[in-house]
Design a protein around this motif. Structure first.
Motif, mmCIF file in Angstrom:
data_model
loop_
_atom_site.group_PDB
_atom_site.id
_atom_site.type_symbol
_atom_site.label_atom_id
_atom_site.label_comp_id
_atom_site.label_asym_id
_atom_site.label_seq_id
_atom_site.Cartn_x
_atom_site.Cartn_y
_atom_site.Cartn_z
ATOM 1 N N VAL A 170 -24.349 -55.799 89.355
ATOM 2 C CA VAL A 170 -23.553 -54.570 89.292
ATOM 3 C C VAL A 170 -22.601 -54.633 88.098
ATOM 4 C CG1 VAL A 170 -21.754 -53.235 90.465
ATOM 5 C CG2 VAL A 170 -23.726 -54.085 91.755
ATOM 6 N N LEU A 171 -21.953 -55.774 87.933
ATOM 7 C CA LEU A 171 -21.048 -55.947 86.804
ATOM 8 C C LEU A 171 -21.797 -55.828 85.484
ATOM 9 C CD1 LEU A 171 -18.265 -56.630 85.651
ATOM 10 C CD2 LEU A 171 -18.822 -59.038 85.939
ATOM 11 N N ASP A 172 -22.993 -56.387 85.422
ATOM 12 C CA ASP A 172 -23.792 -56.307 84.206
ATOM 13 C C ASP A 172 -24.084 -54.853 83.850
ATOM 14 O OD1 ASP A 172 -25.437 -57.734 82.123
ATOM 15 O OD2 ASP A 172 -27.038 -56.595 83.083
ATOM 16 N N ARG A 173 -24.368 -54.025 84.857
ATOM 17 C CA ARG A 173 -24.602 -52.597 84.594
ATOM 18 C C ARG A 173 -23.323 -51.929 84.090
ATOM 19 N NH1 ARG A 173 -27.952 -48.268 86.038
ATOM 20 N NH2 ARG A 173 -29.605 -49.827 85.797
ATOM 21 N N ALA A 174 -22.192 -52.258 84.700
ATOM 22 C CA ALA A 174 -20.921 -51.669 84.259
ATOM 23 C C ALA A 174 -20.604 -52.071 82.829
ATOM 24 C CB ALA A 174 -19.788 -52.097 85.197
ATOM 25 N N ALA A 227 -20.383 -49.555 79.508
ATOM 26 C CA ALA A 227 -19.189 -49.510 78.662
ATOM 27 C C ALA A 227 -19.493 -49.889 77.211
ATOM 28 C CB ALA A 227 -18.112 -50.437 79.225
ATOM 29 N N GLY A 228 -20.755 -50.251 76.931
ATOM 30 C CA GLY A 228 -21.118 -50.630 75.574
ATOM 31 C C GLY A 228 -20.584 -51.991 75.162
ATOM 32 N N VAL A 229 -20.365 -52.853 76.149
ATOM 33 C CA VAL A 229 -19.824 -54.191 75.884
ATOM 34 C C VAL A 229 -20.976 -55.185 75.738
ATOM 35 C CG1 VAL A 229 -18.480 -56.078 76.869
ATOM 36 C CG2 VAL A 229 -17.668 -53.730 77.077
ATOM 37 N N GLU A 230 -20.823 -56.122 74.825
ATOM 38 C CA GLU A 230 -21.838 -57.160 74.627
ATOM 39 C C GLU A 230 -21.211 -58.543 74.763
ATOM 40 O OE1 GLU A 230 -23.822 -56.638 70.922
ATOM 41 O OE2 GLU A 230 -24.669 -54.674 71.448
ATOM 42 N N VAL A 231 -21.982 -59.446 75.335
ATOM 43 C CA VAL A 231 -21.558 -60.840 75.470
ATOM 44 C C VAL A 231 -22.572 -61.694 74.728
ATOM 45 C CG1 VAL A 231 -21.065 -62.742 77.036
ATOM 46 C CG2 VAL A 231 -20.515 -60.388 77.711
ATOM 47 N N VAL A 256 -20.204 -67.442 75.196
ATOM 48 C CA VAL A 256 -20.386 -68.342 76.331
ATOM 49 C C VAL A 256 -20.093 -69.782 75.927
ATOM 50 C CG1 VAL A 256 -22.044 -69.247 78.010
ATOM 51 C CG2 VAL A 256 -22.063 -66.812 77.420
ATOM 52 N N GLN A 257 -20.606 -70.182 74.777
ATOM 53 C CA GLN A 257 -20.400 -71.557 74.312
ATOM 54 C C GLN A 257 -18.920 -71.858 74.088
ATOM 55 O OE1 GLN A 257 -22.977 -71.508 70.863
ATOM 56 N NE2 GLN A 257 -24.706 -72.353 71.998
ATOM 57 N N GLN A 258 -18.202 -70.902 73.502
ATOM 58 C CA GLN A 258 -16.778 -71.116 73.237
ATOM 59 C C GLN A 258 -15.990 -71.232 74.537
ATOM 60 O OE1 GLN A 258 -15.823 -67.767 70.663
ATOM 61 N NE2 GLN A 258 -16.123 -69.005 68.819
ATOM 62 N N ALA A 307 -24.754 -68.713 83.071
ATOM 63 C CA ALA A 307 -24.885 -67.339 83.562
ATOM 64 C C ALA A 307 -23.582 -66.879 84.205
ATOM 65 C CB ALA A 307 -26.035 -67.244 84.561
ATOM 66 N N SER A 308 -22.928 -67.790 84.937
ATOM 67 C CA SER A 308 -21.660 -67.460 85.566
ATOM 68 C C SER A 308 -20.575 -67.198 84.529
ATOM 69 C CB SER A 308 -21.233 -68.592 86.498
ATOM 70 O OG SER A 308 -19.999 -68.303 87.130
ATOM 71 N N LEU A 309 -20.551 -68.021 83.475
ATOM 72 C CA LEU A 309 -19.565 -67.830 82.412
ATOM 73 C C LEU A 309 -19.825 -66.527 81.660
ATOM 74 C CD1 LEU A 309 -19.281 -71.459 80.978
ATOM 75 C CD2 LEU A 309 -17.770 -70.307 82.611
ATOM 76 N N ARG A 310 -21.087 -66.175 81.489
ATOM 77 C CA ARG A 310 -21.423 -64.902 80.848
ATOM 78 C C ARG A 310 -20.859 -63.730 81.656
ATOM 79 N NH1 ARG A 310 -24.878 -62.676 77.237
ATOM 80 N NH2 ARG A 310 -25.573 -64.747 76.597
ATOM 81 N N THR A 311 -20.989 -63.832 82.968
ATOM 82 C CA THR A 311 -20.440 -62.786 83.833
ATOM 83 C C THR A 311 -18.927 -62.735 83.727
ATOM 84 O OG1 THR A 311 -22.272 -63.059 85.378
ATOM 85 C CG2 THR A 311 -20.314 -61.957 86.214
ATOM 86 N N GLU A 312 -18.317 -63.912 83.669
ATOM 87 C CA GLU A 312 -16.868 -64.002 83.521
ATOM 88 C C GLU A 312 -16.396 -63.297 82.255
ATOM 89 O OE1 GLU A 312 -12.892 -65.831 84.184
ATOM 90 O OE2 GLU A 312 -14.589 -65.248 85.406
ATOM 91 N N ILE A 313 -17.076 -63.576 81.156
ATOM 92 C CA ILE A 313 -16.711 -62.956 79.880
ATOM 93 C C ILE A 313 -16.950 -61.457 79.927
ATOM 94 C CG2 ILE A 313 -17.242 -62.867 77.415
ATOM 95 C CD1 ILE A 313 -18.110 -65.851 77.706
ATOM 96 N N GLY A 314 -18.059 -61.057 80.550
ATOM 97 C CA GLY A 314 -18.344 -59.633 80.675
ATOM 98 C C GLY A 314 -17.242 -58.898 81.415
ATOM 99 N N ALA A 315 -16.742 -59.518 82.487
ATOM 100 C CA ALA A 315 -15.658 -58.909 83.251
ATOM 101 C C ALA A 315 -14.395 -58.776 82.405
ATOM 102 C CB ALA A 315 -15.378 -59.736 84.501
ATOM 103 N N GLN A 316 -14.089 -59.817 81.646
ATOM 104 C CA GLN A 316 -12.902 -59.785 80.800
ATOM 105 C C GLN A 316 -13.026 -58.710 79.716
ATOM 106 O OE1 GLN A 316 -12.769 -63.841 79.445
ATOM 107 N NE2 GLN A 316 -11.783 -64.586 81.301
ATOM 108 N N LYS A 317 -14.193 -58.656 79.077
ATOM 109 C CA LYS A 317 -14.389 -57.668 78.012
ATOM 110 C C LYS A 317 -14.411 -56.243 78.568
ATOM 111 C CE LYS A 317 -16.665 -60.329 74.383
ATOM 112 N NZ LYS A 317 -17.763 -60.313 73.385
#
Length: 224
Positions: free
Chosen positions: A92-96, A100-104, A109-111, A143-153
């Motif tokens: 669901v977060l990935d769709r949001a 919003a036009g956000v990219e991760v 993720v590495q940083q 994958a979890s960190l990617r979601t974390e960054i997506g939420a922040q962005k």
């Protein structure tokens, strides 16, 4: 690092229930063999069980003594449902985020991973911390960190200050809209996907008496 809170994806079922009464259920039927249907994608029971088994195996490897392992098991009796909640909410977060036009990027993720590893005293400390706090096995850490960054962005794109009620409301409105688009449906054995009065979305037990169904399942999503 061990006290760091994820801004979106750690909303547990218990926290959701405690926060506000749930008023509407988005769906309670999934296709045969599916633990959940999220848009056109199925999360199969086999995929869910595989994720749960990965968590158990990681816990067994991280906790050497039997007594400690038994305590870990007793503290995660709802692991399958909590894991499904996370798997669905991530999508669901990935769709949001996409809306919003956000990219991760992989670099993002590495940083983040390097920074968190430094705070945790190394990669092993990071893996153990994410396992203990969020039931995320090492294989799913990126994958979890990617979601974390997506939420922040996403919160940044929305101009949502997550330390304020207004910011949280804007953030969860975006997730609620994404959830509606995806028409999330759960296999009844795992509960229902519901929307709270404050707009937050998540899994709840199907026996919750105040939840009412507001959409009828489509033919493709009905268990036969």
């Amino acid at each position: 690092m061990h006290r760091r809170r994820r801004i979106a994806v750690t909303l547990s079922t218990a926290a959701l229930l405690a926060a506000t009464p749930l008023l509407t259920a988005c769906g309670n039927d999934a296709r045969p063999g599916a633990a959940a249907v999220v848009g056109e994608q199925r999360i199969t029971v086999e995929q869910l069980e595989s994720r749960v088994n990965a968590v158990r195996a990681a816990q067994r490897a991280a906790i050497k003594d039997d007594e400690g392992y038994e305590r870990a098991l007793s503290g995660s009796g709802q692991l399958a449902r909590a894991t499904l909640h996370t798997m669905v909410l991530d999508r669901v977060l990935d769709r949001a985020v996409t809306n919003a036009g956000v990219e991760v990027s992989r670099k993002d993720v590495q940083q983040l991973r390097k920074g968190l590893a430094r705070q945790a005293g190394g990669e092993q400390g990071l893996r153990v911390a994410w396992l203990q706090q969020y039931n995320v096995p090492p294989s799913q850490l990126d994958a979890s960190l990617r979601t974390e960054i997506g939420a922040q962005k996403l919160s940044e794109r929305l101009g949502a200050d997550m330390n304020t009620e207004a910011g949280q409301k804007a953030f969860w409105k975006a997730l609620s809209e994404a959830s509606d688009e995806l028409d999330v449906r759960l296999n009844p054995r795992y509960g229902k996907w519901a929307v709270a009065e404050n707009g937050r979305v998540g899994r709840v037990d199907g026996s919750t008496p105040w939840v009412r169904t507001v959409t009828q399942p489509s033919p493709a999503a009905t268990v036969t």
